[in-house]
Scaffold this motif. Structure first.
Motif, PDB file in Angstrom:
ATOM      1  N   GLU A 335      32.953  54.113  53.837  1.00 26.77           N
ATOM      2  CA  GLU A 335      31.969  53.268  54.508  1.00 26.77           C
ATOM      3  C   GLU A 335      31.597  52.048  53.674  1.00 26.77           C
ATOM      4  O   GLU A 335      31.570  50.942  54.159  1.00 26.77           O
ATOM      5  CB  GLU A 335      30.702  54.089  54.782  1.00 26.77           C
ATOM      6  CG  GLU A 335      30.511  54.416  56.242  1.00 26.77           C
ATOM      7  CD  GLU A 335      29.293  55.282  56.423  1.00 26.77           C
ATOM      8  OE1 GLU A 335      28.183  54.717  56.317  1.00 26.77           O
ATOM      9  OE2 GLU A 335      29.437  56.509  56.644  1.00 26.77           O
ATOM     10  N   ASP A 336      31.293  52.298  52.396  1.00 27.55           N
ATOM     11  CA  ASP A 336      30.847  51.210  51.534  1.00 27.55           C
ATOM     12  C   ASP A 336      32.015  50.729  50.664  1.00 27.55           C
ATOM     13  O   ASP A 336      32.189  51.153  49.538  1.00 27.55           O
ATOM     14  CB  ASP A 336      29.685  51.682  50.654  1.00 27.55           C
ATOM     15  CG  ASP A 336      29.202  50.568  49.741  1.00 27.55           C
ATOM     16  OD1 ASP A 336      29.492  49.388  50.048  1.00 27.55           O
ATOM     17  OD2 ASP A 336      28.573  50.878  48.726  1.00 27.55           O
ATOM     18  N   GLY A 337      32.799  49.810  51.237  1.00 33.27           N
ATOM     19  CA  GLY A 337      33.998  49.339  50.554  1.00 33.27           C
ATOM     20  C   GLY A 337      33.718  48.518  49.318  1.00 33.27           C
ATOM     21  O   GLY A 337      34.569  48.381  48.449  1.00 33.27           O
ATOM     22  N   VAL A 386      42.503  51.377  65.423  1.00 38.84           N
ATOM     23  CA  VAL A 386      42.253  51.996  64.120  1.00 38.84           C
ATOM     24  C   VAL A 386      40.749  52.230  63.936  1.00 38.84           C
ATOM     25  O   VAL A 386      40.316  53.297  63.482  1.00 38.84           O
ATOM     26  CB  VAL A 386      42.818  51.128  62.968  1.00 38.84           C
ATOM     27  CG1 VAL A 386      42.334  51.656  61.623  1.00 38.84           C
ATOM     28  CG2 VAL A 386      44.336  51.105  63.029  1.00 38.84           C
ATOM     29  N   HIS A 387      39.955  51.237  64.307  1.00 37.15           N
ATOM     30  CA  HIS A 387      38.495  51.391  64.184  1.00 37.15           C
ATOM     31  C   HIS A 387      38.016  52.602  64.963  1.00 37.15           C
ATOM     32  O   HIS A 387      37.178  53.363  64.500  1.00 37.15           O
ATOM     33  CB  HIS A 387      37.787  50.133  64.685  1.00 37.15           C
ATOM     34  CG  HIS A 387      37.881  48.995  63.728  1.00 37.15           C
ATOM     35  ND1 HIS A 387      37.276  47.793  63.913  1.00 37.15           N
ATOM     36  CD2 HIS A 387      38.534  48.888  62.558  1.00 37.15           C
ATOM     37  CE1 HIS A 387      37.543  46.985  62.904  1.00 37.15           C
ATOM     38  NE2 HIS A 387      38.312  47.630  62.065  1.00 37.15           N
ATOM     39  N   GLU A 388      38.584  52.744  66.147  1.00 35.36           N
ATOM     40  CA  GLU A 388      38.172  53.849  66.995  1.00 35.36           C
ATOM     41  C   GLU A 388      38.495  55.191  66.344  1.00 35.36           C
ATOM     42  O   GLU A 388      37.689  56.111  66.335  1.00 35.36           O
ATOM     43  CB  GLU A 388      38.894  53.717  68.336  1.00 35.36           C
ATOM     44  CG  GLU A 388      38.221  54.496  69.441  1.00 35.36           C
ATOM     45  CD  GLU A 388      38.759  54.054  70.799  1.00 35.36           C
ATOM     46  OE1 GLU A 388      39.187  54.932  71.563  1.00 35.36           O
ATOM     47  OE2 GLU A 388      38.766  52.819  71.075  1.00 35.36           O
ATOM     48  N   ALA A 392      35.643  53.164  61.407  1.00 36.69           N
ATOM     49  CA  ALA A 392      35.376  52.108  60.438  1.00 36.69           C
ATOM     50  C   ALA A 392      34.505  51.021  61.040  1.00 36.69           C
ATOM     51  O   ALA A 392      34.689  50.635  62.192  1.00 36.69           O
ATOM     52  CB  ALA A 392      36.691  51.509  59.939  1.00 36.69           C
ATOM     53  N   ARG A 393      33.536  50.540  60.244  1.00 37.28           N
ATOM     54  CA  ARG A 393      32.658  49.447  60.669  1.00 37.28           C
ATOM     55  C   ARG A 393      32.711  48.370  59.605  1.00 37.28           C
ATOM     56  O   ARG A 393      33.228  48.603  58.516  1.00 37.28           O
ATOM     57  CB  ARG A 393      31.230  49.966  60.830  1.00 37.28           C
ATOM     58  CG  ARG A 393      31.093  51.078  61.871  1.00 37.28           C
ATOM     59  CD  ARG A 393      29.854  51.897  61.587  1.00 37.28           C
ATOM     60  NE  ARG A 393      28.689  51.023  61.536  1.00 37.28           N
ATOM     61  CZ  ARG A 393      27.696  51.069  62.424  1.00 37.28           C
ATOM     62  NH1 ARG A 393      27.733  51.949  63.386  1.00 37.28           N
ATOM     63  NH2 ARG A 393      26.677  50.240  62.324  1.00 37.28           N
TER      64      ARG A 393
END
Length: 592
Positions: A335-337, A386-388, A392-393
């Motif tokens: 989540e926190d890249g 891919v997001h789905e 990923a947000r």
RNA sequence: GGGGUCGUAGUUAAGUCGGUUAUAACGCCGGCCUGUCACGCCGGAGGCCGUGGGUUCGAGUCCCAUCGACCCCGCCA
């Protein structure tokens, strides 16, 4: 010198005294943990297996003892006769269990002197394992190891009491047994009276415990040493202990229920920890898909997403090739890249390379789209897909591994997941996460052997509806096997066994074992199956690994009194060693 | 079988670019000290730099080999 102690009996353990014992007359025996010689006043921390307590030598309380106390040194063995004194408030040591009291020594006898130990036994200094193992008897004086060994005793005692209550019968099986094909390398023992023949030390009592079911004992258990002559690891020793059991007329659910009760009992009785039952179950396939391995650490999430269908369509050759050649593309999303710098990302390749992956591809998810090494190969539609799949947000980091071998992808991401979990501090070390893994494949293809091998062992029952695939697609046959995983370690595994000799023969055949070989190695066992064998199954736990987790130990050596090194030697006794030619002659052996 | 980390007083470690007598802390030994608890203060001893070979005027330091401990892959039904 006063010899009062030769007459006196020890009244207490040092570490078990407390304020309630104030003013009592006590006799203590133990080792000098530390001494503080102030001249007119001497303090000694006396240690035994229960802990330490402060002894005070002063000229008023015990003149002879005080005079003698100047000569004592660390690790001397003392007998002390004295009075328990409640310390004044300003002298209480809050960091010590016995810190509210001290013993005024009236008499003291030095029971034995001691050489200066080769290392300090305070538990503060990190001593090389080399030295600790050479002087294991001193290492075992250290609080940390001593606690582990005592916990181990408690666990085996509670295990026995639980299993006895459940109607299990403790039966010993032979250590001098027959060497079996399949499985680990055997430790061999030459037979003197039968020239040229060998016993094997058991890798497990598998066949014997099944025969006990044939005999009608119905519920068997044993806490038993097993031996495997394979290369070692931090959690593997050449001789190790199993909690071994076998039951008749039961199903998977019966065994699972009994084990869940056993775990709950052990953790409650030994660590005062409540364990939530029933434990969750995952199929093998699901475990590999979501966690990359069959012993997932589920104290944290960070699950793996399968992107083969989406990423396989991209123009990135590594991805498209993997997809075309039967491989896969999977990913872990963080989540926190921002927590990962470019340099961090470059380093991830080292985590996966031991498992065969060529590298880790990554993209950063921004408000406006992707950036990073492979972002340009994905169109908007693919990105949305891919997001789905990954959830990923913006701000997230997606880490991909692709390979033509799905096993490489799973193993690599499984390792990466653990690395990330550790690095990001996602693993709560206080948590207990039990999971059953079920529906293991019956066989695995071995490239080195060029044939299918039993995943569990060849006595495991296949799932009946899968039997028709035995000849057409052995890799797809599921076994009635189950492993119990705790915090990412396989602590036990078992199965429902084959109880019909025709099914057993089919399995041997599928394993490519020749009829004669089967006859020679397992003939007695196949015979036994024909004399009224009840349906049965069992499980075995790695006691050492279980204690490791319970004790929070990092190495299996910390929970075994006299462990061996990675090269299977004992640094203390220097085993193994050469033997005399006379001994070899008796055993009809020549050394090359 | 393969890859990696490490090896310097008793212990744990430092040791720069290859350069004078190899540092420190703890431990040990001696002395002083009646409230310390990782006691304090003063003094002292203690080294095959894992082992063997090589490079060099010179090696703890560079190279090769070897031994040992540890970690990982393979292996561990």
């Amino acid at each position: 010198m006063s010899e009062f102690i030769t007459e006196a009996k020890r009244t207490h353990y040092c570490g078990s005294l407390n304020a309630e014992d104030a003013h009592k007359q006590v006799v203590l025996m133990g080792w000098v943990h530390r001494r503080r010689d102030l001249g007119g006043l001497i303090f000694v921390d006396l240690r035994d297996r229960e802990g330490t307590v402060q002894i005070v030598f002063d000229p008023e309380g015990g003149p002879r003892a005080h005079a003698l106390a100047h000569s004592i040194r660390n690790e001397f063995v003392l007998a002390i006769k004295g009075r328990v004194n409640l310390r004044p408030a300003e002298m209480v040591n809050a960091s010590l269990k016995t810190g509210e009291i001290e013993i005024i020594a009236e008499e003291m006898e030095i029971l034995n002197e001691a050489n200066t130990p080769p290392f300090v036994l305070d538990g503060e200094t990190d001593v090389s394992e080399n030295l600790l193992l050479k002087y294991r008897y001193l290492d075992l004086r250290r609080r940390k190891i001593q606690k582990n060994i005592m916990l181990r005793s408690k666990v085996t005692a509670e295990t026995r009491s639980y299993l006895e209550k459940e109607g299990f019968i403790d039966i010993e099986t032979p250590f001098l047994a027959k060497s079996t094909p399949e499985g680990a390398r055997d430790y061999l023992v030459p037979s003197r009276v039968n020239p040229g023949t060998f016993y094997a030390l058991p890798q497990s009592p598998q066949i014997f415990k099944q025969l006990l079911m044939v005999s009608g004992f119905d519920r068997y258990y044993q806490i038993v040493k097993c031996f495997r002559d394979e290369d070692l690891r931090a959690d593997r020793q050449p001789e190790f202990t199993q909690i071994d059991m076998e039951l008749s007329f039961i199903s998977e659910d019966d065994i699972i229920g009994i084990i869940e009760g056993m775990m709950a009992h052990i953790f409650d009785a030994c660590l005062d920890r409540k364990v939530q039952t029933p434990f969750p179950r995952l199929t093998y396939r699901e475990a590999i898909n979501r966690y990359g391995r069959d012993n997932p650490d589920r104290r944290f999430a960070l699950e793996i997403a399968d992107l083969t269908d989406i990423a396989g369509q991209s123009d990135f050759r590594v991805f498209s090739e993997a997809a075309q050649k039967g491989g896969s593309i999977k990913a872990i999303t963080i989540e926190d890249g921002k927590a990962f710098s470019r340099k961090d990302l470059d380093g991830l390749g080292e985590i996966v390379s031991p498992y065969g992956a060529k590298g880790v591809a990554w993209v950063r998810v921004g408000e406006e789209g992707w950036s990073g090494s492979v972002s340009k190969f994905f169109n908007n539609e693919a990105i949305n897909q891919v997001h789905e799949k990954t959830g990923a947000r913006p701000g997230a980091l997606i880490l991909f591994v692709a390979d033509t071998s799905p096993a490489v992808v799973s193993a690599s991401l499984g390792a990466l997941r653990l690395y990330l979990g550790n690095r990001m501090g996602l693993i709560d070390s206080d948590k207990l996460s039990f999971t059953w893994i079920t529906e293991f494949p019956m066989f695995e293809y071995s490239e080195t052997e060029g044939r299918y091998m039993a995943t569990h062992h060849p006595f495991t029952s296949p799932v009946l509806e899968d039997l028709p695939m035995l000849e057409t697609d052995p890799g797809a046959v599921r076994a009635r096997a189950y492993d119990l995983v705790l915090n990412g370690s396989e602590i036990g595994g078992g199965s429902i066994r084959i109880h019909k000799s025709d099914v057993q023969s089919m399995i041997f055949k599928a394993l490519g074992l020749e009829k004669e070989e089967v006859r020679t190695k397992f003939g007695f066992f196949l015979d036994a199956l024909q004399y009224g064998t009840p349906p049965h199954g069992g499980i075995a736990f790695g006691l050492d690994r279980l204690i490791m987790i319970m004790a929070g130990a990092e190495s299996i050596r910390d929970v075994i009194a006299f462990p061996k090194t990675l090269k299977a030697t004992c640094l203390m006794s220097e085993a193994p060693s050469e033997v005399s030619t006379g001994q070899l002659d008796e055993l009809h052996l020549n050394i090359k």
